[in-house]
Design a protein around this motif. Structure first.
Motif, PDB file in Angstrom:
ATOM      1  N   LEU B 113      -3.782   2.121  14.285  1.00  0.00           N
ATOM      2  CA  LEU B 113      -5.020   2.445  13.567  1.00  0.00           C
ATOM      3  C   LEU B 113      -5.459   3.877  13.848  1.00  0.00           C
ATOM      4  O   LEU B 113      -5.861   4.601  12.944  1.00  0.00           O
ATOM      5  CB  LEU B 113      -6.153   1.484  13.963  1.00  0.00           C
ATOM      6  CG  LEU B 113      -6.077   0.055  13.429  1.00  0.00           C
ATOM      7  CD1 LEU B 113      -7.417  -0.632  13.595  1.00  0.00           C
ATOM      8  CD2 LEU B 113      -5.682   0.043  11.966  1.00  0.00           C
ATOM      9  N   TRP B 116      -3.157   6.271  12.067  1.00  0.00           N
ATOM     10  CA  TRP B 116      -3.399   6.227  10.614  1.00  0.00           C
ATOM     11  C   TRP B 116      -4.668   7.005  10.255  1.00  0.00           C
ATOM     12  O   TRP B 116      -4.677   7.814   9.328  1.00  0.00           O
ATOM     13  CB  TRP B 116      -3.510   4.780  10.146  1.00  0.00           C
ATOM     14  CG  TRP B 116      -3.605   4.658   8.654  1.00  0.00           C
ATOM     15  CD1 TRP B 116      -2.581   4.763   7.757  1.00  0.00           C
ATOM     16  CD2 TRP B 116      -4.793   4.421   7.889  1.00  0.00           C
ATOM     17  NE1 TRP B 116      -3.053   4.598   6.483  1.00  0.00           N
ATOM     18  CE2 TRP B 116      -4.405   4.390   6.523  1.00  0.00           C
ATOM     19  CE3 TRP B 116      -6.137   4.230   8.205  1.00  0.00           C
ATOM     20  CZ2 TRP B 116      -5.316   4.171   5.487  1.00  0.00           C
ATOM     21  CZ3 TRP B 116      -7.043   4.015   7.177  1.00  0.00           C
ATOM     22  CH2 TRP B 116      -6.624   3.983   5.832  1.00  0.00           C
ATOM     23  N   LEU B 117      -5.725   6.764  11.009  1.00  0.00           N
ATOM     24  CA  LEU B 117      -6.992   7.436  10.707  1.00  0.00           C
ATOM     25  C   LEU B 117      -6.872   8.946  10.899  1.00  0.00           C
ATOM     26  O   LEU B 117      -7.394   9.725  10.116  1.00  0.00           O
ATOM     27  CB  LEU B 117      -8.112   6.886  11.601  1.00  0.00           C
ATOM     28  CG  LEU B 117      -8.605   5.487  11.240  1.00  0.00           C
ATOM     29  CD1 LEU B 117      -9.473   4.932  12.350  1.00  0.00           C
ATOM     30  CD2 LEU B 117      -9.382   5.511   9.930  1.00  0.00           C
ATOM     31  N   ARG B 151     -17.003  13.559   3.638  1.00  0.00           N
ATOM     32  CA  ARG B 151     -17.744  12.394   4.168  1.00  0.00           C
ATOM     33  C   ARG B 151     -16.789  11.289   4.598  1.00  0.00           C
ATOM     34  O   ARG B 151     -17.001  10.646   5.634  1.00  0.00           O
ATOM     35  CB  ARG B 151     -18.727  11.876   3.113  1.00  0.00           C
ATOM     36  CG  ARG B 151     -19.910  12.838   2.942  1.00  0.00           C
ATOM     37  CD  ARG B 151     -20.909  12.301   1.978  1.00  0.00           C
ATOM     38  NE  ARG B 151     -21.570  11.106   2.459  1.00  0.00           N
ATOM     39  CZ  ARG B 151     -22.642  10.584   1.897  1.00  0.00           C
ATOM     40  NH1 ARG B 151     -23.170  11.156   0.836  1.00  0.00           N
ATOM     41  NH2 ARG B 151     -23.199   9.503   2.379  1.00  0.00           N
ATOM     42  N   ALA B 152     -15.731  11.090   3.794  1.00  0.00           N
ATOM     43  CA  ALA B 152     -14.743  10.064   4.168  1.00  0.00           C
ATOM     44  C   ALA B 152     -14.059  10.459   5.476  1.00  0.00           C
ATOM     45  O   ALA B 152     -13.792   9.611   6.338  1.00  0.00           O
ATOM     46  CB  ALA B 152     -13.710   9.923   3.053  1.00  0.00           C
ATOM     47  N   ILE B 155     -16.263   9.720   8.381  1.00  0.00           N
ATOM     48  CA  ILE B 155     -16.234   8.284   8.711  1.00  0.00           C
ATOM     49  C   ILE B 155     -14.960   7.964   9.508  1.00  0.00           C
ATOM     50  O   ILE B 155     -15.012   7.252  10.516  1.00  0.00           O
ATOM     51  CB  ILE B 155     -16.313   7.437   7.415  1.00  0.00           C
ATOM     52  CG1 ILE B 155     -17.714   7.581   6.808  1.00  0.00           C
ATOM     53  CG2 ILE B 155     -15.993   5.968   7.693  1.00  0.00           C
ATOM     54  CD1 ILE B 155     -17.873   6.974   5.432  1.00  0.00           C
ATOM     55  N   ASP B 156     -13.822   8.538   9.061  1.00  0.00           N
ATOM     56  CA  ASP B 156     -12.559   8.344   9.812  1.00  0.00           C
ATOM     57  C   ASP B 156     -12.713   8.812  11.252  1.00  0.00           C
ATOM     58  O   ASP B 156     -12.247   8.161  12.196  1.00  0.00           O
ATOM     59  CB  ASP B 156     -11.431   9.144   9.154  1.00  0.00           C
ATOM     60  CG  ASP B 156     -10.967   8.509   7.854  1.00  0.00           C
ATOM     61  OD1 ASP B 156     -11.374   7.361   7.598  1.00  0.00           O
ATOM     62  OD2 ASP B 156     -10.212   9.157   7.114  1.00  0.00           O
ATOM     63  N   VAL B 159     -14.853   6.298  13.208  1.00  0.00           N
ATOM     64  CA  VAL B 159     -14.107   5.045  13.480  1.00  0.00           C
ATOM     65  C   VAL B 159     -13.009   5.322  14.504  1.00  0.00           C
ATOM     66  O   VAL B 159     -12.790   4.530  15.426  1.00  0.00           O
ATOM     67  CB  VAL B 159     -13.512   4.467  12.170  1.00  0.00           C
ATOM     68  CG1 VAL B 159     -12.655   3.241  12.460  1.00  0.00           C
ATOM     69  CG2 VAL B 159     -14.619   4.112  11.194  1.00  0.00           C
TER      70      VAL B 159
END
Lengths: 153, 391
Positions: B113, B116-117, B151-152, B155-156, B159
């Motif tokens: 994860l 990937w992020l 913005r995305a 967020i990544d 997280v």
């Protein structure tokens, strides 16, 4: 959809992939774990039936004594009273079922005795043990000892 | 006359070692995973920006070694095809079964994860620019989303931060568990100490940091780019600190054993002075611990020229790897060389072309580098590059 949710939408497939992985694992578990697993404990209960149908190898002490009562009486009075017949003679359930069909083999005396009585540092001091070369000078154990009651003859 | 290589008295089931060099590789490889991840977390969680050039490299190194970590165990098993049953019907009394879940958690939830992020922007870009069939690989990796707006990405980032925070105790758990497996064998005086998980953990951090540092230096040389000396100096500074703690813990364990001097002490002391002298005292302590500590420590006190620093760091890194491998060897093999009766010692004969031999071990140690090479091609960690190399 608010813009914040829209920018986090790419995480949804990720969560779905993780959940799909968990679902596949649970599905495999459902299919692969035997149905009777855990019925009595942490094992497959049906294994008991599998074991039960296997042929019995050992006849048991009481069965031997039914025919060989004379030897059983001698043994019960000697130091070997705690050693069961089949510990030395091997599994003899077939012999007990049909004595003519299977005769027990004659035992090799000295080697068998040394299995328990050859001196070894790991054995407790109270246990009878000998250095064979010093003890008998190579003579057969059975020339002096009677195995069913091993005091000196 | 007893069996070859046996001195004194051994119980019959002690003469032949059950755990071979493959079981030495297992804690060595998992240690590299945990250590590499801790190094990556320095940048992500603890904001040590100097080590940023190695952040992604550390994550990919951790993944490459993590994929290989269970293979020595599989090769050691008589029936590897049954090993998956550990996941289906785990028992809480089985440390290995619980370790299986720790491993899966760390692989699936933490490492994959986080990678990937962190790589999502590049994955989306490569899914549009790379040639087929690699474009399809990247498209699958995007999981259907091409949103790489600022913005995305924020967020990544958030997280990813949470996952790293969860990842640090997970990495600790992963390698602490390996030490736990040995430390909980109460029948073995060489292993049975509550310090074992802690010692394993710190030695894992030492080996993982050293491994990523060496890979970074080697990769820079192969790519013909200058090594970021600020990054290298910072890595070696942290390597030195962690190494000091690791060495102190090992000495604490040693002093405790000497002072306690229980019924096993004479036997273990004799073993260290005879059969384990070369691998423990010479390789592990003198060559693999004291020498790199002196090399790293000198750099904390004196200011050397760049060339000298690189040479000293490379030498310290290589010797550290030798020392940590020797430590794993001495724990796994050393713990099986003496009798529970404390009256005798056996020998370990390492074979070459057997299932658990040296040949298989060399292949297993090369495999993570092959995987890492493929990962570096697929997901280039070099910050200045934007095109996937060779694709």
């Amino acid at each position: 959809m608010s813009s914040r949710l829209k920018d986090a939408a790419h995480l949804i497939p990720l969560v779905l992939v993780v959940l799909a992985g968990v679902a596949v694992f649970l599905l495999f578990r459902q299919v692969l774990v035997p149905k009777t697993f855990g019925q009595y404990g942490h094992y497959r209960a049906a294994a008991l039936d599998d074991i039960r149908v296997r042929p019995v190898s050992f006849a048991g002490q009481a069965t031997c004594a039914m025919c060989h009562d004379e030897v059983a009486t001698t043994r019960s009075k000697g130091k070997h009273r705690g050693v069961s017949c089949e510990a030395c003679h091997g599994p003899l359930a077939k012999h007990a079922d049909d004595p003519a069909a299977m005769k027990p083999k004659k035992l090799a005396g000295t080697g068998l005795c040394q299995g328990c009585h050859k001196a070894d540092k790991a054995k407790p001091a109270y246990f009878p043990q000998v250095v064979p070369a010093e003890h008998s000078g190579g003579a057969e154990c059975l020339s002096c000892h009677q195995p069913h009651s091993p005091q000196m003859q | 006359m007893g069996p070859t290589g046996v001195e004194g008295f051994m119980y019959p089931n002690e003469v032949e070692l059950q755990w071979s060099i493959l079981i030495v590789l297992y804690p060595f490889i998992t240690g590299l995973v945990a250590g590499a991840f801790i190094l990556a977390s320095l940048e992500r969680v603890f904001n040590v920006s100097a080590v940023k050039p190695t952040y992604r490299l550390a994550l990919l190194t951790a993944l490459a070694f993590l994929l290989v970590a269970p293979l020595p165990l599989q090769l050691h098993l008589g029936h590897p095809e049954r090993s998956y049953e550990m996941y289906l019907t785990p028992h809480t009394s089985s440390a290995m079964a619980m370790f299986g879940f720790v491993y899966l958690w760390y692989l699936m939830v933490v490492l994959l994860l986080e990678i990937w992020l962190d790589y999502r922007v590049e994955i989306v870009e490569f899914s549009q620019t790379a040639r087929a069939p690699w474009r399809w690989v990247y498209r699958i990796l995007t999981l259907g989303s091409r949103n790489i707006s600022p913005r995305a990405r924020r967020i990544d980032e958030r997280v990813g931060y949470v996952i790293t925070v969860i990842g640090i105790p997970s990495a600790f758990l992963l390698h602490g568990y390996v030490g736990f497996i040995f430390g909980s064998v109460k029948a073995n005086a060489w292993w049975s100490t509550p310090l074992m998980p802690v010692v394993f953990l710190f030695s894992a951090m030492v080996s993982g940091i050293a491994a990523v540092m060496l890979i970074y230096m080697a990769a820079s040389k192969v790519r013909k780019v200058a090594i970021d000396m600020r990054c290298l100096d910072t890595i070696c500074q942290y390597l030195f600190y962690v190494f000091v703690i690791d060495f102190s813990l090992e000495m604490l364990d040693l002093i405790h054993r000497v002072y306690e001097a229980d019924e096993s002490f004479r036997s273990l002391d004799f073993m260290v002075h005879t059969r384990l002298w070369a691998s423990q005292v010479v390789l592990q302590i003198l060559v693999g611990t004291v020498t790199p500590l002196v090399l790293l420590g000198a750099n904390q006190v004196f200011k050397f020229r760049e060339g000298a620093r690189k040479a000293m760091y490379a030498a310290a890194g290589c010797l550290t790897m030798v020392g940590i491998f020797a430590m794993r060897w001495n724990v796994v093999i050393g713990g099986q060389l003496f009798s529970k009766s404390y009256l005798g010692y056996t020998s370990y004969k390492l074979q070459f072309a057997t299932r658990e031999g040296l040949g298989a071990s060399i292949v297993l140690m090369l495999l993570p580098f092959a995987i890492l090479w493929a990962l570096l091609k697929l997901l280039p960690p070099w910050l200045e590059e934007k095109e996937p190399a060779g694709i």
